[in-house]
Write a protein that holds these residues in place. Structure first.
Motif, mmCIF file in Angstrom:
data_model
loop_
_atom_site.group_PDB
_atom_site.id
_atom_site.type_symbol
_atom_site.label_atom_id
_atom_site.label_comp_id
_atom_site.label_asym_id
_atom_site.label_seq_id
_atom_site.Cartn_x
_atom_site.Cartn_y
_atom_site.Cartn_z
ATOM 1 N N ASP A 71 4.157 5.472 5.660
ATOM 2 C CA ASP A 71 4.296 5.111 4.239
ATOM 3 C C ASP A 71 3.390 6.027 3.410
ATOM 4 O OD1 ASP A 71 4.778 3.874 1.812
ATOM 5 O OD2 ASP A 71 3.422 2.191 2.202
ATOM 6 N N TYR A 74 -0.313 5.283 3.291
ATOM 7 C CA TYR A 74 -0.743 3.897 3.090
ATOM 8 C C TYR A 74 -0.692 3.120 4.417
ATOM 9 C CZ TYR A 74 -1.302 4.418 -1.887
ATOM 10 O OH TYR A 74 -1.761 4.814 -3.115
ATOM 11 N N VAL A 111 -7.234 0.953 1.312
ATOM 12 C CA VAL A 111 -6.026 0.191 1.688
ATOM 13 C C VAL A 111 -6.454 -0.946 2.615
ATOM 14 C CG1 VAL A 111 -3.666 0.408 2.563
ATOM 15 C CG2 VAL A 111 -4.808 2.417 1.605
ATOM 16 N N HIS A 114 -3.620 -3.892 4.912
ATOM 17 C CA HIS A 114 -3.010 -3.586 6.202
ATOM 18 C C HIS A 114 -3.554 -2.255 6.686
ATOM 19 C CE1 HIS A 114 -0.489 -2.372 2.731
ATOM 20 N NE2 HIS A 114 -0.607 -1.181 3.291
ATOM 21 N N PHE A 159 9.210 -4.173 1.295
ATOM 22 C CA PHE A 159 10.107 -3.031 1.534
ATOM 23 C C PHE A 159 11.487 -3.475 2.008
ATOM 24 C CE2 PHE A 159 6.450 0.176 2.618
ATOM 25 C CZ PHE A 159 6.159 0.293 1.272
ATOM 26 N N PHE A 182 4.554 -4.998 4.373
ATOM 27 C CA PHE A 182 5.234 -3.737 4.044
ATOM 28 C C PHE A 182 6.023 -3.309 5.287
ATOM 29 C CE2 PHE A 182 2.019 -4.425 0.883
ATOM 30 C CZ PHE A 182 2.650 -4.030 -0.277
ATOM 31 N N GLN A 186 2.768 -1.153 9.384
ATOM 32 C CA GLN A 186 1.613 -1.519 8.548
ATOM 33 C C GLN A 186 1.240 -2.988 8.767
ATOM 34 O OE1 GLN A 186 3.961 -0.042 5.137
ATOM 35 N NE2 GLN A 186 2.089 0.933 4.414
ATOM 36 N N ARG A 216 -9.777 2.799 -5.737
ATOM 37 C CA ARG A 216 -8.560 2.143 -6.207
ATOM 38 C C ARG A 216 -8.152 1.227 -5.047
ATOM 39 N NH1 ARG A 216 -3.096 1.928 -4.010
ATOM 40 N NH2 ARG A 216 -1.667 1.618 -5.730
ATOM 41 N N ASP A 218 -5.662 -0.926 -3.046
ATOM 42 C CA ASP A 218 -4.236 -1.096 -2.817
ATOM 43 C C ASP A 218 -3.901 -2.578 -2.638
ATOM 44 O OD1 ASP A 218 -1.717 0.314 -2.227
ATOM 45 O OD2 ASP A 218 -1.913 -0.623 -0.251
ATOM 46 N N VAL A 219 -2.813 -3.026 -3.259
ATOM 47 C CA VAL A 219 -2.337 -4.411 -3.115
ATOM 48 C C VAL A 219 -3.506 -5.398 -3.250
ATOM 49 C CG1 VAL A 219 -0.686 -5.831 -1.861
ATOM 50 C CG2 VAL A 219 -0.831 -3.440 -1.309
ATOM 51 N N GLU A 272 -5.070 -2.517 -7.842
ATOM 52 C CA GLU A 272 -3.606 -2.548 -8.020
ATOM 53 C C GLU A 272 -3.217 -4.021 -7.973
ATOM 54 O OE1 GLU A 272 0.598 -1.047 -6.066
ATOM 55 O OE2 GLU A 272 -0.999 -1.832 -4.816
ATOM 56 N N HIS A 333 2.891 6.953 -8.425
ATOM 57 C CA HIS A 333 3.652 7.418 -7.269
ATOM 58 C C HIS A 333 4.654 6.391 -6.753
ATOM 59 C CE1 HIS A 333 0.594 4.838 -5.740
ATOM 60 N NE2 HIS A 333 1.193 4.815 -4.564
ATOM 61 N N ASP A 334 4.709 5.199 -7.354
ATOM 62 C CA ASP A 334 5.646 4.157 -6.917
ATOM 63 C C ASP A 334 6.774 3.927 -7.911
ATOM 64 O OD1 ASP A 334 4.165 3.498 -4.608
ATOM 65 O OD2 ASP A 334 2.922 2.069 -5.708
ATOM 66 N N ARG A 419 10.875 6.090 -3.468
ATOM 67 C CA ARG A 419 9.948 6.610 -4.467
ATOM 68 C C ARG A 419 9.706 8.108 -4.333
ATOM 69 N NH1 ARG A 419 5.736 2.400 -2.245
ATOM 70 N NH2 ARG A 419 6.747 3.276 -0.402
ATOM 71 N N ARG A 423 7.653 12.124 -6.300
ATOM 72 C CA ARG A 423 6.633 12.738 -5.436
ATOM 73 C C ARG A 423 6.980 14.185 -5.086
ATOM 74 N NH1 ARG A 423 6.000 7.505 -1.306
ATOM 75 N NH2 ARG A 423 5.194 6.093 -2.904
HETATM 76 C C1 GLC Z 1 0.885 0.030 -2.906
HETATM 77 C C2 GLC Z 1 1.032 1.532 -2.977
HETATM 78 C C3 GLC Z 1 2.328 1.919 -2.354
HETATM 79 C C4 GLC Z 1 2.340 1.473 -0.913
HETATM 80 C C5 GLC Z 1 2.036 -0.020 -0.791
HETATM 81 C C6 GLC Z 1 1.681 -0.403 0.618
HETATM 82 O O1 GLC Z 1 1.819 -0.626 -3.669
HETATM 83 O O2 GLC Z 1 0.899 1.963 -4.286
HETATM 84 O O3 GLC Z 1 2.589 3.288 -2.447
HETATM 85 O O4 GLC Z 1 3.596 1.722 -0.341
HETATM 86 O O5 GLC Z 1 0.923 -0.387 -1.574
HETATM 87 O O6 GLC Z 1 0.425 0.092 0.964
#
Ligand code: GLC
Length: 562
Positions: A71, A74, A111, A114, A159, A182, A186, A216, A218-219, A272, A333-334, A419, A423
């Motif tokens: 991913d 990620y 991140v 996961h 996903f 996801f 992951q 930053r 993630d999730v 996020e 990027h999403d 996405r 990119r």
């Molecule tokens: C966040 C990221 C994304 C990623 C997901 C799982 O939403 O911005 O790109 O796929 O988390 O880590």
């Protein structure tokens, strides 16, 4: 190995994160230093002067860690090392030091929800077998049904498809299921486990000691799960889902805040946080939790004056009680690049329904994109610029199926094209086959093909054009730094008619965006500082702001709307 612990020129005690302009670098697509068709740290290091001259304050790097790239990084296999595709840890340390020397702060992507299925913990869990302590760090659960053949609950992966995958044990027997919100690559970490908490605290120290200025997350709303992992059910309350915004998550951020506060130089978190209500969102920004979070309501908002005013008001109102700075973001990027969104008939954005393939008038989208850029730069708080925004890049909507790498494409059986269209590697110059993304005579083509016509949008082409989108971003960022940095995080609405978004900041700075179907007059006495497109002449020497144009001006006396 050098560990960057000393304060550098960039380190001051000011709360830089309250008003920073932060540039997002999707490393794989930014610049390729070694000619393998993939962006890398060498590529970024070579372009630091470009980023300095653009006038941003900080860089946010999407994950650069060791990863099988199921991913786009990620799926982290080692949080303390750099993927060889991007470079080495020593290079990352050098990059942090060089960015600081250019006056640019560095934010890395953490991140924590996961890891990768190749992470040593997951591999140990697989090897250790049923009932082992190693499996406690994840969510391994027996299935439902007579033979455990059904997933433990009804949760769906973001996903697509079930959020559970069943293991086959080493001896070939069917085993328990493990949770992955996801992709199956992951696995979700179990944040009730003290070792998971301790590990991430240590990872924070690891990067803080290397000089990073922030993370930053993630999730950020997803780490804690409701005890017992109950079913969502047929008619779920979006404000009360068992896999997001569970109360325990706040405790994690309080402990992280204590860690970051222990370092010099105002290290900051940006979360996020995708949640349905501003109230839920603001709880992450209480003074002892995260410093800031992405404002996705603004990103999703259609190009409509009433809707924009409403979302700006709601944003400011939600942040006020927790005294956190708002943030403004148009693309990342999403999402679908905003030039493409704003050229569509329906200009809103919905993560669950990206409508890739909807026709878009890119001339219109670019004009609105330029206006939106000046709007975001004028608002109080922090602003994020996704690489390529400053070039006015559009979404690439016709990538061939066989080149698409985003797991959402496969997991949705192609119904979500994913996405990758935002990119695509950046165009730096005309001429070479990779538009300057890779060095001349590179061994490989860019990992995603750049569309025809992008040579006209390259950095080189835009540097030669004073009216380019790049020139607009540079001028806007410079003026923002000069006029708006450090002002109180407030604005005053001013009225100039229907379909107009118009406000004043302290110090006599005005921003006016015309979203109505006809030109509007620039308030008399207004001295234009910058505009996203040419103004027109009106009667008696007056100036008109054309449709889909944003103008910054000082002086002038638009009526106060209270
Ligand atoms: C966040 C990221 C994304 C990623 C997901 C799982 O939403 O911005 O790109 O796929 O988390 O880590």
């Amino acid at each position: 190995m050098s560990v960057l612990t000393t304060p550098t020129a960039v380190r001051t005690a000011t709360a830089w994160w309250r008003h920073a302009a932060i540039y997002q670098i999707y490393v794989r697509s930014f610049a390729d230093g070694n000619g393998d068709g993939m962006g890398d740290l060498a590529g970024v290091r070579g372009r630091l002067p470009y980023l300095r001259d653009l006038g941003v304050d900080a860089l946010w790097f999407n994950p650069w860690y060791l990863s099988p790239m199921a991913d786009g990084g990620y799926d982290v296999a080692d949080y303390r090392d750099i993927d060889p595709m991007f470079g080495t840890l020593a290079e990352a340390e050098q990059l942090i030091g060089e960015a600081h020397a250019e006056g640019l702060r560095v934010i890395v992507d953490l991140v924590p929800n996961h890891c990768s299925d190749q992470h040593r913990w997951f591999q140990q869990a697989l090897a250790a077998g049923p009932g082992s302590a190693e499996r406690e760090r994840f969510w391994f659960t027996a299935g439902r049904g007579e033979d455990g053949e059904l997933p433990p609950n009804d949760w769906q992966s973001y996903f697509g498809g079930p959020a559970w995958t069943r293991l086959t044990e080493a001896d070939g027997t069917p085993g328990p299921w493990y949770l992955h919100m996801f992709a199956p690559e992951q696995p979700d970490l179990n944040w009730e486990h003290p070792e998971v908490r301790a590990e991430f605290e240590d990872i924070l120290h690891f990067w803080l000691k290397r000089g990073v200025d922030g993370f930053r997350i993630d999730v950020a709303h997803g780490l804690a799960k409701k005890p017992g992992l109950p079913d969502v059910g047929p008619d779920p309350d979006p404000q009360d889902l068992p896999y997001q915004d569970c109360d325990d998550v706040h405790d994690i951020y309080r402990s992280w805040r204590r860690i970051s506060d222990g370092y010099n130089g105002e290290r900051a978190f940006v979360g996020e946080v995708w949640l349905p209500t501003p109230e839920q969102f603001a709880r992450y920004l209480r003074p002892d939790e995260l410093h800031s979070a992405f404002n996705f309501d603004f990103l999703c908002c259609p190009w409509d004056a009433d809707a924009l005013r409403r979302v700006i008001d709601t944003t400011l109102a939600a942040h006020r009680p927790v005294a956190a700075p708002p943030t403004w973001v148009l693309s990342n990027h999403d999402t679908i690049r905003h030039v493409t969104r704003y050229g569509r008939r329906d200009t809103s954005f919905d993560m669950g329904d990206k409508r890739l393939g909807d026709p878009s008038d890119l001339v219109l989208g670019r004009r609105r994109g330029r206006a939106a850029a000046l709007l975001t730069l004028a608002l109080p708080g922090g602003v994020y610029i996704y690489q390529g925004d400053e070039l006015g890049l559009a979404e690439v909507q016709d990538l061939p199926d066989h080149l698409i790498q985003d797991p959402t494409f496969v997991r949705s059986q192609g119904s979500d094209r994913g996405r990758d269209g935002c990119r695509v590697p950046l165009p730096w110059s005309g001429g070479s086959p990779s538009l300057g993304f890779s060095p001349d005579r590179a061994a490989a083509a860019p990992w995603l093909p750049q569309p025809a016509g992008w040579e006209h949008l390259s950095v080189e082409a835009q540097e030669a054009d004073p009216d380019s989108t790049l020139a607009l971003y540079r001028a806007g960022l410079a003026l923002r730094r000069e006029r708006l940095t450090g002002l109180p995080e407030t604005l005053e609405w001013t009225t100039t008619g229907d379909g107009v978004v118009s406000f004043a900041r302290e110090g006599g700075f005005h921003c006016l965006v015309n979203l109505s179907p006809a030109p509007v007059a620039l308030p008399s006495g207004g001295v234009v500082l910058l505009s996203s497109g040419p103004l027109a002449s009106g009667p008696a020497g007056s100036e008109l702001v054309p449709v889909d144009t944003c103008v910054w001006f000082s002086g002038g006396v638009p009526d106060s709307a209270g």
